[in-house]
Design an enzyme around this catalytic site. Structure first.
Site, PDB file in Angstrom:
ATOM      1  N   GLU A   1       9.363   1.570  25.856  1.00  0.00           N
ATOM      2  CA  GLU A   1       8.654   1.309  27.107  1.00  0.00           C
ATOM      3  C   GLU A   1       9.482   1.673  28.333  1.00  0.00           C
ATOM      4  OE1 GLU A   1       7.328  -2.704  27.037  1.00  0.00           O
ATOM      5  OE2 GLU A   1       5.817  -2.326  25.522  1.00  0.00           O
TER       6      GLU A   1
ATOM      7  N   GLU B   1      12.259  -8.234  30.366  1.00  0.00           N
ATOM      8  CA  GLU B   1      11.677  -8.132  29.021  1.00  0.00           C
ATOM      9  C   GLU B   1      10.872  -6.846  29.024  1.00  0.00           C
ATOM     10  OE1 GLU B   1       9.696  -7.480  26.523  1.00  0.00           O
ATOM     11  OE2 GLU B   1       8.410  -9.261  26.341  1.00  0.00           O
TER      12      GLU B   1
END
EC number: 2.1.1.321
Length: 751
Positions: free
Chosen positions: A215, A206
């Site tokens: 990210e 995740e």
């Protein structure tokens, strides 16, 4: 997913490139500290992720932690030495772990996908070896172990989080099934003497933010497929798909361009225009991530159907190298194409039957929306608005690098149909306005109702012989003052960037010889700067780019004090005063970011709750944090109340300003916290609010200023207990404004 603006929970560097860039979500959106990725280099140059990582390692190699803090007394971002534990504690305290653990839809879908993946591997007669990158609490690894996985390698780079994961794993009885590895995934080794005994055949991650890739998900997957997992491995999620929709929206476009300002003066209407360089500037290459479900449908016009922009199959080798995608759109309505709205969904299984979507309300109407703050929706600004016609095809191109996405639009031509996609360089702001003004600031400058209040106030105080000095960063007030008849106008600008932007603005309006820009700090202002004149009207919005909390703009008061010797004895100060207001509220959803979870999908995560509470008690529980409350619905449980008054007509006093009192609770509900904001009294009868605009109905639903962040002080009692059976009748408060530091300390108690 990490919190907005902190390095966060994952096994990776969790900062988003979009967060590092001006105009993206404020690096300090969830706290007062501007951490390393939020540092403005020359007020806005883009720090690269490698730079951010290097700075992080440098800071953490020092015994003490140095944190950037806004100093309201100087209007500057200053480095403050903190205890070595402060950095970790604030990352945890400001984190969104509770938000993620409360995301029932996310957790349930991950669990279903993991069960299915383990079942498929077992069905092939293989051992199920799981690699979990960015494990956080260890939740996904525990799901895998519970589903029958033979062994799990859980990677977590953030040491306090890795330590917590070890405790949580042991507490839930998976010590022999899960190994927590405190490393970045790119540092993990495989082999008999390595961190992993063998490559995994199930990859669980995740690593996503609102933009999906911000990210560093792509390089993490790329490395994992090369070195850490088997060829043809199962992946949860299996794929991600990015969707787009073309819209026209004056409101959203106002977050990226400066609109003309109409000024009704005695000698006729005058129009303040933006420089052509600003008009043609593509802006900054950062996503605007918002709670799109809080934007009413009346604020935008849909110009195209929803289409798939691109997909990523995480079960196959992933390439992080820059690339472009192009789709053909047939407009469903004519209009100005200005905005690309985007979101994504993830399929937890190859068939796509287990799906988790971020689609907004008009795309997937449902009465049971899963609220989440760790994944939202994206607003992208096209480099320029394009007039498009219904039925006339256009090409939308999405380009991406490892961390971000940007879009361009072209009219479709038959000869272009078979051509390769043209790579488009990442947009770069050349006008500098997008480096000086973030998205909310553009919106504020374009707010006609707000501007009218300032015009009306200036008309009341200006005379034909007025000598006017403006103290605010990149404000339109100097232009308004000149248009309304001030004899001489000076503007004090704190940075080279603001000076440059204001020079361009003045030149575009033929005012370069009418308004003098002074690049100096207030305490360094001299009579020669002012051409030996005394200031009769001192004005400010006030607005300063370093301000994070509402009262940080009280720097205007300190600046006013510093220039006292240059003011006439009966100087008019606009605004003449400011008031700090507060109100007790119940949040519809925002409370989840501070609410303990206890158990998540049957797993005990109390250790995480205790860890967050401990970090909050380190300092954060005594501080307010900034939130754009127009994105987070709440209802008032009390009437708004003025608690402190700041008189700008007088210098800052030497003594502290303190107040104590109580506020009665008038409505039923959970008292989640207090909201605080500033109200500026421009003149005796004209005010502007940075917070509450109105309480819209009997239920107490609040409407907030959409251009400002309000301060939220979460009550600790709500952290300890989600439900208060017998509601208190009042809340007592003690608020102290330290004139030496410009900070406000506060304490609340539920009676």
């Amino acid at each position: 997913m990490a919190p907005r603006g902190t390095p966060g929970r994952g096994g990776q560097c969790r900062q988003s490139a979009a967060r590092c860039r001006p105009g993206g979500r404020d690096p300090s959106a969830r706290g007062k500290r501007a951490w390393f990725a939020g540092i403005r280099l020359g007020v806005g140059e883009r720090p690269e992720p490698v730079f951010c990582i290097a700075i992080a390692k440098l800071l953490r190699s020092i015994m003490k932690t140095f944190c950037g803090r806004a100093n309201p007394t100087t209007g500057s971002l200053e480095w403050v030495e903190e205890d070595e534990d402060y950095d970790y504690h604030q990352e945890i305290a400001r984190s969104r772990y509770a938000d993620m653990l409360h995301d029932k839809d996310r957790n349930m879908k991950y669990y279903q996908g993991i069960r299915a993946a383990v079942s498929r591997v077992k069905g092939r007669g293989e051992k199920a070896i799981v690699l979990d990158i960015g494990t956080g609490t260890g939740l996904l690894s525990m799901m895998a172990a519970s589903a029958g996985a033979d062994f799990c390698y859980a990677i977590e780079v953030f040491k306090p989080m890795a330590n917590a994961a070890v405790k949580i794993v042991e507490k839930n009885g998976f010590r022999d099934k899960i190994k927590v590895i405190n490393k970045h995934s790119t540092e993990v080794t495989v082999g008999p003497d390595g961190d992993m005994q063998c490559r995994a055949n199930i990859l669980v991650t995740e690593l996503f933010d609102t933009e999906l890739i911000g990210e560093g998900a792509l390089p993490s997957y790329e490395h994992a497929h090369k070195y850490l997992v088997q060829e043809g491995c199962e992946a949860v999620p299996h794929r991600a798909t990015v969707y787009v929709q073309l819209v026209e929206s004056k409101r959203m476009w106002s977050w990226n361009k400066l609109f003309p300002v109409h000024v009704e003066a005695e000698d006729g209407e005058k129009i303040i225009v933006s420089p052509s360089e600003m008009e043609n500037c593509p802006g900054v290459p950062s996503v605007c991530d918002i709670q799109l479900n809080q934007v009413p449908s009346s604020d935008f016009t849909i110009l195209s159907d929803v289409v798939t922009m691109f997909s990523v199959d995480f079960s196959q080798p992933v390439r992080s190298a820059s690339t472009c995608y192009r789709v053909q759109l047939e407009p469903v309505k004519s209009g100005k194409a200005q905005i690309v709205l985007s979101w994504w969904d993830i399929d937890m299984d190859p068939s796509g039957t287990i799906n988790c979507t971020m689609a907004p309300y008009w795309v997937k109407p449902t009465s049971a929306f899963q609220w989440r703050d760790h994944w939202m929706q994206c607003v992208y600004f096209l480099p320029k608005e394009e007039q498009i016609l219904q039925g006339e095809k256009v090409h939308l191109t999405a380009c991406r690098d490892e961390y971000s996405v940007w879009y361009t639009l072209q009219k479709a031509r038959e000869e272009d149909e078979n051509k390769e996609d043209v790579r488009v360089e990442s947009p770069v702001c050349r006008c500098q306005a997008h480096l000086l003004w973030n998205r909310p600031r553009f919106g504020e400058l374009n707010d006609q109702n707000r501007t009218r209040q300032y015009i009306k106030s200036l008309m009341n105080v200006l005379r034909t012989d007025s000598v006017c000095l403006c103290i605010s960063d990149g404000s339109l007030l100097p232009v308004l003052a000149h248009c309304l008849g001030a004899e001489q106008v000076f503007t004090l600008e704190n940075s080279a960037v603001s000076c440059s932007v204001m020079k361009k603005l003045f030149k575009a309006n033929h005012l370069e010889d009418k308004i003098k820009i002074i690049e100096a700090r207030p305490e360094l202002l001299t009579s020669s700067h002012l051409e030996d004149k005394k200031v009769s009207v001192l004005v400010g919005e006030p607005f300063f780019t370093t301000s994070l909390l509402p009262w940080h703009n009280l720097y205007f008061w300190y600046a006013r004090t510093a220039v006292t010797e240059h003011l006439v004895s009966n100087v008019t100060v606009l605004p003449q005063s400011a008031a700090l207001h507060m109100m007790i509220v119940e949040f519809q959803d925002l409370w989840r970011i501070r609410s303990p979870c206890g158990t998540c999908e049957g797993f005990d995560v109390q250790t995480m709750d205790d860890m967050i509470k401990n970090s909050l008690n380190f300092r954060e529980s005594k501080e307010a944090e900034p939130h754009p409350l127009w994105e987070y619905p709440c209802k008032s449980l009390s009437n708004p109340q003025e608690v402190l008054l700041f008189d700008f007509r007088k210098p800052v006093p030497q003594h502290c300003l303190s107040t104590e009192g109580s506020v009665s609770l008038l409505r039923k509900g959970k008292s989640h916290g207090a909201v605080l904001w500033m109200e500026y009294h421009l003149t005796a009868d004209i005010s502007v609010s940075t917070g509450l605009m109105q309480i819209s109905n009997e239920k107490g639903n609040c409407e907030w200023n959409p251009h400002c962040k309000q301060a939220v002080y979460f009550f600790s009692s709500v952290i300890e207990s989600e439900a208060l059976a017998d509601l208190p009748t009042a809340v007592t408060y003690a608020i102290n404004f330290d004139t030496k530091t410009g900070e406000i300390a506060m304490d609340f108690k539920l009676l």
